[in-house]
Write a protein that holds these residues in place. Structure first.
Motif, PDB file in Angstrom:
ATOM      1  N   LYS A 128      -3.206   0.533   8.554  1.00  0.00           N
ATOM      2  CA  LYS A 128      -3.225  -0.910   8.421  1.00  0.00           C
ATOM      3  C   LYS A 128      -4.414  -1.511   8.344  1.00  0.00           C
ATOM      4  N   MET A 148       0.741  -0.964  -0.066  1.00  0.00           N
ATOM      5  CA  MET A 148       0.114   0.050   0.214  1.00  0.00           C
ATOM      6  C   MET A 148       0.906   1.124   0.018  1.00  0.00           C
ATOM      7  N   SER A 149       2.078   1.229   0.861  1.00  0.00           N
ATOM      8  CA  SER A 149       2.731   2.213   0.989  1.00  0.00           C
ATOM      9  C   SER A 149       3.594   2.555  -0.662  1.00  0.00           C
ATOM     10  N   ASP A 182      -2.944   2.617   4.158  1.00  0.00           N
ATOM     11  CA  ASP A 182      -1.746   2.408   4.676  1.00  0.00           C
ATOM     12  C   ASP A 182      -1.485   2.958   5.926  1.00  0.00           C
TER      13      ASP A 182
END
Length: 200
Positions: free
Chosen positions: A69, A4-5, A66
């Motif tokens: 989480k 995601m990051s 992100d």
């Protein structure tokens, strides 16, 4: 998920590239001496503006996943939608790279060509990375609908044509080439027709 990051960084970067590309292309549209040239570049710019609209929604969403989480906590339906949206932007990166390549036939000044080529190479790297991420995510979440990962770019070599030395090439508006057709629209923004299969 670290993916995601990475996706957030890639899509944020390409959003900036699209803005810069629009600044470069708009003067050509405004100063076009014939309708063919004007429509050609207007079509390219319109496709990228549509993609920019999708990214304006997707980037904050991925950022929120992100930060909190939350990606692992998505429902199957939410995850399937996310995978479809990411896959659509994978194709968006592919098309953007081609738009950058086509524009290299138009510009002759070294500074602009260097900028376009730099964005082209970076976009190709991002495209390949998103492709890897999609394959990994699809494998990890094999119990949900997986988007079609068909690669229409198999065998492509970004260095096959040295666009920085192609200044003698005719302008693309005179080559008879046309820009890629815009992605098919559906009732739900950001989804391809194929991605809807199996979601309902």
């Amino acid at each position: 998920m670290q993916e995601m990051s990475q996706l957030h960084a890639i899509f944020s970067r390409t959003r900036g590239y699209i803005d810069r590309f629009a600044e470069i292309i708009q003067p050509i549209i405004d100063a076009a001496q014939d309708e063919h040239t004007r429509l050609y570049y207007h079509h390219i710019l319109e496709e990228e503006e549509q993609r920019l609209g999708r990214l304006q929604e997707l980037i904050p969403y991925i950022g929120s996943l992100d930060e909190a989480k939350k990606a692992e906590q998505l429902s199957d339906r939410e995850l399937s939608r996310l995978l479809s949206d990411i896959n659509l932007e994978r194709f968006g990166l592919h098309n953007f790279r081609e738009h950058l390549e086509l524009s290299l036939y138009e510009f002759k000044d070294e500074e602009t060509r260097q900028l376009l080529n730099s964005m082209r190479e970076s976009t190709q790297e991002d495209y390949l990375r998103v492709k890897e991420i999609m394959a990994a995510l699809s494998e990890r979440f094999s119990d949900v609908h997986r988007p079609d990962l068909t690669d229409h770019d198999e065998g492509y070599d970004i260095h096959q044509v040295d666009h920085l030395k192609a200044s003698s090439s005719p302008a693309v508006a005179n080559t008879g080439k046309t820009a890629a057709a815009p992605a098919a629209k559906t009732g739900r923004k950001g989804l391809t027709v194929g991605s809807l299969k199996g979601m309902f």
